[in-house]
Design an enzyme around this catalytic site. Sequence first.
Site, PDB file in Angstrom:
ATOM      1  N   THR A  63       7.223   7.707 -14.320  1.00 22.85           N
ATOM      2  CA  THR A  63       7.735   7.115 -12.887  1.00 22.85           C
ATOM      3  C   THR A  63       6.779   6.261 -12.332  1.00 22.85           C
ATOM      4  OG1 THR A  63       8.732   9.375 -12.744  1.00 22.85           O
ATOM      5  CG2 THR A  63       8.482   8.324 -10.752  1.00 22.85           C
ATOM      6  N   ASP A  95       0.783  -1.156   0.086  1.00 24.94           N
ATOM      7  CA  ASP A  95       0.227   0.033   0.091  1.00 24.94           C
ATOM      8  C   ASP A  95       0.814   1.271   0.073  1.00 24.94           C
ATOM      9  OD1 ASP A  95      -2.221   1.875   0.440  1.00 24.94           O
ATOM     10  OD2 ASP A  95      -1.969   1.490   2.638  1.00 24.94           O
ATOM     11  N   LEU A  96       1.402   1.532  -1.255  1.00 28.42           N
ATOM     12  CA  LEU A  96       2.383   2.638  -1.182  1.00 28.42           C
ATOM     13  C   LEU A  96       1.716   3.930  -2.110  1.00 28.42           C
ATOM     14  CD1 LEU A  96       5.945   0.759  -1.977  1.00 28.42           C
ATOM     15  CD2 LEU A  96       4.694   1.600   0.084  1.00 28.42           C
ATOM     16  N   LYS A  97       0.540   3.611  -2.473  1.00 29.52           N
ATOM     17  CA  LYS A  97      -0.186   4.860  -3.061  1.00 29.52           C
ATOM     18  C   LYS A  97       0.514   5.740  -3.940  1.00 29.52           C
ATOM     19  CE  LYS A  97      -3.137   5.159   1.063  1.00 29.52           C
ATOM     20  NZ  LYS A  97      -2.600   4.371   1.987  1.00 29.52           N
ATOM     21  N   PHE A  98       1.130   5.283  -5.215  1.00 34.41           N
ATOM     22  CA  PHE A  98       1.952   6.007  -5.951  1.00 34.41           C
ATOM     23  C   PHE A  98       1.361   6.914  -6.602  1.00 34.41           C
ATOM     24  CE2 PHE A  98       4.239   1.870  -6.435  1.00 34.41           C
ATOM     25  CZ  PHE A  98       5.366   2.199  -5.525  1.00 34.41           C
ATOM     26  N   HIS A  99       1.784   8.145  -6.715  1.00 31.64           N
ATOM     27  CA  HIS A  99       1.155   9.400  -7.266  1.00 31.64           C
ATOM     28  C   HIS A  99       2.629  10.315  -8.020  1.00 31.64           C
ATOM     29  CE1 HIS A  99      -1.312  13.377  -7.022  1.00 31.64           C
ATOM     30  NE2 HIS A  99      -0.881  12.959  -8.252  1.00 31.64           N
ATOM     31  N   ASP A 100       2.723  10.144  -9.171  1.00 34.84           N
ATOM     32  CA  ASP A 100       3.822  10.892  -9.803  1.00 34.84           C
ATOM     33  C   ASP A 100       3.642  11.195 -11.128  1.00 34.84           C
ATOM     34  OD1 ASP A 100       6.408  12.220 -10.385  1.00 34.84           O
ATOM     35  OD2 ASP A 100       6.995  11.072  -8.374  1.00 34.84           O
ATOM     36  N   ILE A 101       4.481  11.337 -12.002  1.00 33.71           N
ATOM     37  CA  ILE A 101       4.074  11.271 -13.436  1.00 33.71           C
ATOM     38  C   ILE A 101       4.248  10.205 -14.045  1.00 33.71           C
ATOM     39  CG2 ILE A 101       5.498  13.963 -13.832  1.00 33.71           C
ATOM     40  CD1 ILE A 101       7.936  11.989 -14.980  1.00 33.71           C
ATOM     41  N   PRO A 102       3.498  10.012 -15.143  1.00 33.66           N
ATOM     42  CA  PRO A 102       2.827   8.630 -15.554  1.00 33.66           C
ATOM     43  C   PRO A 102       4.213   7.426 -15.781  1.00 33.66           C
ATOM     44  CG  PRO A 102       1.770  10.334 -16.884  1.00 33.66           C
ATOM     45  CD  PRO A 102       2.771  10.982 -15.854  1.00 33.66           C
ATOM     46  N   GLY A 112      -6.671  -3.750  10.946  1.00 37.84           N
ATOM     47  CA  GLY A 112      -5.534  -3.506  11.677  1.00 37.84           C
ATOM     48  C   GLY A 112      -5.914  -3.755  13.133  1.00 37.84           C
ATOM     49  N   ARG A 113      -5.990  -2.672  14.022  1.00 36.03           N
ATOM     50  CA  ARG A 113      -5.902  -2.768  15.473  1.00 36.03           C
ATOM     51  C   ARG A 113      -6.895  -3.716  16.121  1.00 36.03           C
ATOM     52  NH1 ARG A 113      -5.607   3.570  15.548  1.00 36.03           N
ATOM     53  NH2 ARG A 113      -6.851   2.960  13.626  1.00 36.03           N
ATOM     54  N   THR A 129     -10.272   8.867   3.346  1.00 38.61           N
ATOM     55  CA  THR A 129     -11.293   8.872   4.250  1.00 38.61           C
ATOM     56  C   THR A 129     -10.971  10.000   4.953  1.00 38.61           C
ATOM     57  OG1 THR A 129     -10.733   7.012   5.412  1.00 38.61           O
ATOM     58  CG2 THR A 129     -12.500   6.786   3.964  1.00 38.61           C
ATOM     59  N   ARG A 157     -14.783  -2.343  12.055  1.00 32.75           N
ATOM     60  CA  ARG A 157     -14.726  -2.689  13.476  1.00 32.75           C
ATOM     61  C   ARG A 157     -15.806  -3.852  13.627  1.00 32.75           C
ATOM     62  NH1 ARG A 157     -10.717  -0.759  12.755  1.00 32.75           N
ATOM     63  NH2 ARG A 157      -9.333   0.647  14.108  1.00 32.75           N
TER      64      ARG A 157
HETATM   65  O1  C5P Z   1      -6.181  -0.319  12.648  1.00 33.41           O
HETATM   66  P1  C5P Z   1      -7.084  -0.022  11.611  1.00 33.41           P
HETATM   67  O2  C5P Z   1      -8.197  -1.174  11.303  1.00 33.41           O
HETATM   68  O3  C5P Z   1      -7.835   1.195  11.725  1.00 33.41           O
HETATM   69  O4  C5P Z   1      -6.207   0.176  10.051  1.00 33.41           O
HETATM   70  C1  C5P Z   1      -6.849   0.377   8.917  1.00 33.41           C
HETATM   71  C2  C5P Z   1      -5.675   0.281   7.984  1.00 33.41           C
HETATM   72  O5  C5P Z   1      -6.273   1.020   6.705  1.00 33.41           O
HETATM   73  C3  C5P Z   1      -4.503   1.365   8.276  1.00 33.41           C
HETATM   74  O6  C5P Z   1      -3.406   0.829   7.449  1.00 33.41           O
HETATM   75  C4  C5P Z   1      -5.129   2.610   7.367  1.00 33.41           C
HETATM   76  O7  C5P Z   1      -4.021   3.311   7.235  1.00 33.41           O
HETATM   77  C5  C5P Z   1      -5.799   2.283   6.135  1.00 33.41           C
HETATM   78  N1  C5P Z   1      -6.856   2.927   5.693  1.00 33.41           N
HETATM   79  C6  C5P Z   1      -7.686   3.663   6.301  1.00 33.41           C
HETATM   80  N2  C5P Z   1      -8.591   4.408   5.862  1.00 33.41           N
HETATM   81  C7  C5P Z   1      -8.445   4.746   4.367  1.00 33.41           C
HETATM   82  C8  C5P Z   1      -7.178   4.165   3.731  1.00 33.41           C
HETATM   83  C9  C5P Z   1      -6.548   3.339   4.435  1.00 33.41           C
HETATM   84  O8  C5P Z   1      -8.148   3.068   7.518  1.00 33.41           O
HETATM   85  N3  C5P Z   1      -9.405   5.515   3.659  1.00 33.41           N
END
Ligand code: C5P
Length: 251
Positions: A79, A70-77, A224-225, A134, A195
Site C-alpha cells: 500500500t 508531508d503525508l507520512k505514509f505508514h501501512d503495509i509495504p 511555518g509561523r 518530536t 525559530r
Molecule cells: O509553524 P512552525 O514553524 O512551528 O511549523 C513547523 C512545521 O513542521 C509544522 O508543519 C509541523 O507540523 C512540522 N513538524 C514539526 N515537528 C516535527 C515534525 C513536523 O514541527 N517533529
Amino acid sequence: MTAEASRKTMIDEERILIALDVESRAKADHIVHELSGSAVGFKIGLQLFTAAGPDFVCELCSAGHRVFLDLKFHDIPNTVAEAVVSAARTGAWMINVHSIGGSAMMARAAEALRNESQQSGIEPPKLIAVTVLTSSDQKTMNELGIGGTVEETVQRLAMLAKEAGLDGVVASAKEAAMIRHSAGNDFLIVTPGIRPANATLDDQKRVTTPADAIRAGADILVIGRPVTAAQNMQKALNSILEGMDSPTDDN
Ligand code: C5P
C-alpha cells in the site's frame, strides 16, 4: 544528484520549506503569492492536503515550486509503495513515510519510486522518513514498548531508513549532529522547530535558530509561523535569511 551534491549547490533560500499549515487553498495561495519573489519551497501536510487535494499539489509543482508532500505514509509495504507512486505523480519534490513502518516497507517504497522514475523518465522525488515525532517522549516510547532512549531510537530508525535506500530523515536540530555523524554526508536531514533568535515559540518546545540548525548538520529547514504569521512575510523571510550566516549559542 546525490544528497551531498545537491546540498552543496543549494543557496540559503532553497534550504527553506515554508509550512503551509492552513485550512484552505485560498489561504495557501495567499502565502505562496506573498513569497513569490523567493526560491523557498513549500510543505503541504495532512491538513491542507485533505482540504485542497492532489490537484493543488500538482498546480503548485507545475508552477515551478518545490513541494514537500508531508503525508507520512505508514501501512503495509504494498500500500505504501502504491501511495508513494501516486504522490510522485503530483510532481512533488520530496515525500515521506514513517520509518516505524519498518525496513521492508521503506525499501519497497524506494524501489517503487525507482521503477516509476524509469518508466516515466522523470527524476523521482526525494523519499525521506520520519524517525520519532518530536511530540513523542520517553513516556511514549515506554508505553509503546520501544526499548532504549528516544535518541537511540531516532538513531536506529535513521540508519534503518538509510539502509533501506531512503534519501534522508526528518529530525529535530537537536538530533541532526548525531544523525549526520552516523549516516554520513550523503543523507538529507530536514529539520522543523526552527525559530529565529527572539521569536515566539508558539507551541514548539525545543527550538533552534536557522544558523544553529545548519551548523548542527541540517540541510533543509521547515519554517511555518515565524514567516506565515508575520505581517510582512517576505520581510520575515529576509530577516531569517540574514540570520542564517550568524550562528548563536543561546539555545
Ligand atoms: O509553524 P512552525 O514553524 O512551528 O511549523 C513547523 C512545521 O513542521 C509544522 O508543519 C509541523 O507540523 C512540522 N513538524 C514539526 N515537528 C516535527 C515534525 C513536523 O514541527 N517533529
